[in-house]
Design a protein around this motif. Structure first.
Motif, PDB file in Angstrom:
ATOM      1  N   VAL A 289       0.837  -1.207   0.000  1.00 21.45           N
ATOM      2  CA  VAL A 289       0.000   0.000   0.000  1.00 21.45           C
ATOM      3  C   VAL A 289       0.869   1.253   0.000  1.00 21.45           C
ATOM      4  N   HIS A 290       1.925   1.254   0.820  1.00 26.36           N
ATOM      5  CA  HIS A 290       2.821   2.411   0.858  1.00 26.36           C
ATOM      6  C   HIS A 290       3.428   2.663  -0.518  1.00 26.36           C
ATOM      7  N   LEU A 291       3.813   1.590  -1.206  1.00 28.55           N
ATOM      8  CA  LEU A 291       4.377   1.728  -2.541  1.00 28.55           C
ATOM      9  C   LEU A 291       3.365   2.354  -3.484  1.00 28.55           C
ATOM     10  N   TRP A 292       2.150   1.842  -3.472  1.00 30.72           N
ATOM     11  CA  TRP A 292       1.124   2.384  -4.372  1.00 30.72           C
ATOM     12  C   TRP A 292       0.788   3.828  -4.013  1.00 30.72           C
ATOM     13  N   ASP A 293       0.814   4.158  -2.722  1.00 30.87           N
ATOM     14  CA  ASP A 293       0.558   5.537  -2.305  1.00 30.87           C
ATOM     15  C   ASP A 293       1.639   6.493  -2.803  1.00 30.87           C
ATOM     16  N   MET A 294       2.864   5.987  -2.935  1.00 30.21           N
ATOM     17  CA  MET A 294       3.969   6.825  -3.399  1.00 30.21           C
ATOM     18  C   MET A 294       3.940   7.031  -4.913  1.00 30.21           C
ATOM     19  N   GLU A 295       3.114   6.234  -5.605  1.00 32.04           N
ATOM     20  CA  GLU A 295       2.856   6.403  -7.041  1.00 32.04           C
ATOM     21  C   GLU A 295       4.127   6.336  -7.880  1.00 32.04           C
ATOM     22  N   GLU A 340      20.683  -6.264  -6.983  1.00 31.22           N
ATOM     23  CA  GLU A 340      20.423  -6.205  -8.419  1.00 31.22           C
ATOM     24  C   GLU A 340      19.327  -5.217  -8.776  1.00 31.22           C
ATOM     25  N   ASP A 341      18.883  -4.462  -7.816  1.00 33.73           N
ATOM     26  CA  ASP A 341      17.746  -3.582  -8.038  1.00 33.73           C
ATOM     27  C   ASP A 341      18.117  -2.119  -8.237  1.00 33.73           C
ATOM     28  N   ARG A 342      19.397  -1.784  -8.191  1.00 39.13           N
ATOM     29  CA  ARG A 342      19.786  -0.381  -8.236  1.00 39.13           C
ATOM     30  C   ARG A 342      19.202   0.349  -9.449  1.00 39.13           C
ATOM     31  N   GLU A 343      19.329  -0.252 -10.617  1.00 42.21           N
ATOM     32  CA  GLU A 343      18.823   0.406 -11.826  1.00 42.21           C
ATOM     33  C   GLU A 343      17.310   0.555 -11.779  1.00 42.21           C
ATOM     34  N   PHE A 344      16.634  -0.480 -11.261  1.00 42.82           N
ATOM     35  CA  PHE A 344      15.181  -0.432 -11.160  1.00 42.82           C
ATOM     36  C   PHE A 344      14.747   0.628 -10.140  1.00 42.82           C
ATOM     37  N   LEU A 345      15.458   0.716  -9.030  1.00 34.94           N
ATOM     38  CA  LEU A 345      15.146   1.737  -8.029  1.00 34.94           C
ATOM     39  C   LEU A 345      15.316   3.135  -8.621  1.00 34.94           C
ATOM     40  N   GLN A 346      16.339   3.303  -9.415  1.00 36.72           N
ATOM     41  CA  GLN A 346      16.591   4.609 -10.030  1.00 36.72           C
ATOM     42  C   GLN A 346      15.462   4.987 -10.988  1.00 36.72           C
ATOM     43  N   GLU A 416      -0.526  -6.099 -14.477  1.00 42.56           N
ATOM     44  CA  GLU A 416       0.898  -6.227 -14.815  1.00 42.56           C
ATOM     45  C   GLU A 416       1.797  -5.503 -13.823  1.00 42.56           C
ATOM     46  N   ALA A 417       1.211  -4.693 -12.940  1.00 43.83           N
ATOM     47  CA  ALA A 417       2.014  -3.984 -11.935  1.00 43.83           C
ATOM     48  C   ALA A 417       2.326  -4.848 -10.723  1.00 43.83           C
ATOM     49  N   VAL A 418       1.704  -6.029 -10.617  1.00 39.57           N
ATOM     50  CA  VAL A 418       1.874  -6.865  -9.431  1.00 39.57           C
ATOM     51  C   VAL A 418       3.316  -7.332  -9.279  1.00 39.57           C
ATOM     52  N   SER A 419       3.905  -7.818 -10.337  1.00 37.49           N
ATOM     53  CA  SER A 419       5.272  -8.337 -10.264  1.00 37.49           C
ATOM     54  C   SER A 419       6.251  -7.273  -9.778  1.00 37.49           C
ATOM     55  N   ASP A 420       6.182  -6.090 -10.353  1.00 42.82           N
ATOM     56  CA  ASP A 420       7.066  -5.003  -9.930  1.00 42.82           C
ATOM     57  C   ASP A 420       6.730  -4.542  -8.517  1.00 42.82           C
ATOM     58  N   SER A 421       5.466  -4.617  -8.143  1.00 34.92           N
ATOM     59  CA  SER A 421       5.066  -4.229  -6.780  1.00 34.92           C
ATOM     60  C   SER A 421       5.696  -5.157  -5.748  1.00 34.92           C
ATOM     61  N   LEU A 422       5.673  -6.452  -6.015  1.00 33.69           N
ATOM     62  CA  LEU A 422       6.291  -7.426  -5.106  1.00 33.69           C
ATOM     63  C   LEU A 422       7.787  -7.154  -4.959  1.00 33.69           C
ATOM     64  N   ARG A 423       8.399  -6.710  -6.020  1.00 37.50           N
ATOM     65  CA  ARG A 423       9.837  -6.469  -6.010  1.00 37.50           C
ATOM     66  C   ARG A 423      10.205  -5.188  -5.260  1.00 37.50           C
ATOM     67  N   LEU A 424       9.374  -4.151  -5.397  1.00 34.89           N
ATOM     68  CA  LEU A 424       9.718  -2.845  -4.831  1.00 34.89           C
ATOM     69  C   LEU A 424       9.163  -2.587  -3.433  1.00 34.89           C
ATOM     70  N   ALA A 425       8.043  -3.223  -3.095  1.00 36.05           N
ATOM     71  CA  ALA A 425       7.369  -2.910  -1.830  1.00 36.05           C
ATOM     72  C   ALA A 425       8.269  -3.029  -0.597  1.00 36.05           C
ATOM     73  N   PRO A 426       9.151  -4.042  -0.493  1.00 30.45           N
ATOM     74  CA  PRO A 426       9.975  -4.134   0.719  1.00 30.45           C
ATOM     75  C   PRO A 426      10.843  -2.905   0.968  1.00 30.45           C
ATOM     76  N   TYR A 427      11.152  -2.147  -0.074  1.00 33.42           N
ATOM     77  CA  TYR A 427      12.018  -0.990   0.103  1.00 33.42           C
ATOM     78  C   TYR A 427      11.310   0.177   0.787  1.00 33.42           C
ATOM     79  N   LEU A 437      12.415 -11.294   2.406  1.00 36.63           N
ATOM     80  CA  LEU A 437      13.202 -12.536   2.357  1.00 36.63           C
ATOM     81  C   LEU A 437      13.093 -13.222   1.005  1.00 36.63           C
ATOM     82  N   ARG A 438      12.014 -12.971   0.317  1.00 37.19           N
ATOM     83  CA  ARG A 438      11.792 -13.540  -1.009  1.00 37.19           C
ATOM     84  C   ARG A 438      12.960 -13.247  -1.956  1.00 37.19           C
ATOM     85  N   LYS A 439      13.673 -12.163  -1.719  1.00 37.48           N
ATOM     86  CA  LYS A 439      14.830 -11.823  -2.565  1.00 37.48           C
ATOM     87  C   LYS A 439      15.959 -12.848  -2.425  1.00 37.48           C
TER      88      LYS A 439
END
Length: 443
Positions: A289-295, A340-346, A416-427, A437-439
């Motif tokens: 939810v926090h991730l989606w709120d940050m848009e 491995e997420d630096r580029e994606f985070l950027q 299609e946003a679910v996969s990226d959401s799972l990857r970014l939400a922990p941050y 831990l999934r990482k």
């Protein structure tokens, strides 16, 4: 049928067989060391959940402890003002009243500035009259200025009424920050039981999300030295049980059932008071939810907080069940964490201008302290914890029964946003969860 918390924070309610059950949260039990080794504190003096609770607030302000507060500030929005102006006319008359525009209202630095600019210097009490956002703003401001705070929920829509944590957005970053616990909660059934069903369903969603939050907390305690308290977990479990047993009645708007929902939401707030943070009530489902709120992946979602929690709960539950199945089939392998997420985070957080804040939030990386052997050894117990969660179909059925949303498309998020959401939400939060831990897992 009155539901009221006093010194003993007790509640009577009738079960489906016609008999009466007795549930209690005894403040005295938490005034001495708990089995977890800590002394818990519940700062709220009294919680009243009943028809006519506003009359008791008036009496408290006239003849009780609150009569010494001569310059109260009442914060509401245009929606909560409309539904309370007649019933609370005498209280409005004795307060400085700030009515915020409910349209696109958020608990952020802009709203805080509006409140601060409106406040008179001699304000000695803050009354929050509204739902989640109004309470986040009110308890945050009360904490900043060391002013007593009183909660008047107008909908059973979130678990923040008795909490000591406020969900705030600062410069685009969603944060859970320290806030003021209410001195009193006056939840009037004549107000909140008549709230739009969508708000009530959002409250149910917020409670059902605790399945994920509690599993994450337990999993973290297996692998780290993070504090864990079984008594606090019992409070949240009790809240879950009360709501689960009354889903159809809550959806139908039955007053007794709506009181039980409010009771459950308050229990969850007390659990947060006892730990001093949101850990018992917020896990991977809220990080989504926090991730989606940050848009950073999506545009603005026209959905309530609880509706987003519903979607986040289902996304996390589906993924957790996949992990459990892989552990059972012995196809789940642990590997060394590789950044491995630096580029994606950027390309996501960076474009929103919050990459530095995200990196600061996650330093040092929690996963660096988890060894491959340690996680491998814990997999069987992690599987058992996931297996104890409701089946995906059972969770969908509970949500459907209560009128909750359950799919990401229900909140305007493309699948299609679910996969990226799972990857970014922990941050979004430096907190251990199975989603983080999934990482370290290949499955």
């Amino acid at each position: 049928n009155i539901v009221s918390f006093s010194v003993k924070h007790a509640v009577n309610y009738q079960d489906k067989s016609g008999g009466y059950k007795y549930m209690r949260v005894d403040a005295d039990d938490f005034a001495r060391p708990c089995s977890c080794g800590r002394e818990h504190h519940i700062d709220v003096k009294e919680i009243i959940i009943e028809s006519g609770a506003i009359g008791k607030l008036e009496k408290e302000m006239s003849d009780g402890d609150l009569k010494e507060c001569i310059s109260p500030l009442l914060i509401c929005d245009t929606n909560s003002y409309k539904v309370t102006e007649e019933l609370m006319e005498d209280i409005y008359d004795r307060c400085q009243v700030l009515v915020l525009d409910a349209e696109d209202l958020e608990a952020d630095e802009r709203a805080v500035e509006i409140v601060e600019n409106y406040m008179e210097e001699d304000i000695d009490l803050v009354l929050a009259v509204g739902a989640g956002t109004i309470h986040d703003l009110s308890r945050f401001v009360a904490h900043q200025y060391r002013i007593p705070f009183v909660s008047v929920p107008t909908a059973a829509s979130s678990d923040g009424f008795a909490s000591t944590v406020a969900d705030m957005t600062w410069n685009g970053m969603k944060k859970a920050v320290k806030a003021e616990a209410p001195l009193y909660v006056f939840a009037d059934t004549d107000i909140f039981a008549k709230a739009p069903k969508r708000l009530t369903a959002a409250g149910v969603s917020d409670i059902l999300g605790k399945y994920i939050a509690l599993a994450d907390w337990k999993i973290s305690s297996l692998l780290t030295d993070e504090y864990y308290c079984a008594e606090v977990v019992n409070l949240e479990t009790r809240a879950l049980r009360v709501v689960k047993d009354n889903l159809k009645e809550i959806a139908a708007g039955e007053e007794d059932a709506c009181e039980k929902l409010m009771y459950a939401l308050v229990l969850s707030g007390l659990a947060m008071q006892m730990t001093g943070n949101s850990r018992p009530a917020s896990g991977a489902e809220h990080h989504l939810v926090h991730l989606w709120d940050m848009e950073v992946l999506n545009g603005h979602l026209d959905a309530l907080h609880g509706e987003k929690v519903s979607a986040g709960t289902m996304v996390a539950l589906i993924e957790y069940k996949k992990i459990a199945d892989a552990i059972r089939r012995k196809t789940c392998k642990v590997h060394t964490h590789i950044e491995e997420d630096r580029e994606f985070l950027q390309s996501t957080f960076g474009k929103k201008g919050v990459l530095n804040a995200i990196e600061k939030e996650n330093a040092p990386e929690l996963l660096d302290a988890i060894s491959t052997r340690q996680l491998s050894d814990a997999l069987p117990e992690i599987m058992q914890l996931i297996d104890a969660l409701p089946a995906v179909t059972d969770m969908q059925e509970m949500m459907s029964k209560a009128g909750c949303v359950s799919r990401v498309r229900d909140i305007g998020l493309p699948g299609e946003a679910v996969s990226d959401s799972l990857r970014l939400a922990p941050y979004t939060r430096r907190r251990m969860s199975l989603l983080r831990l999934r990482k370290l897992l290949i499955y």
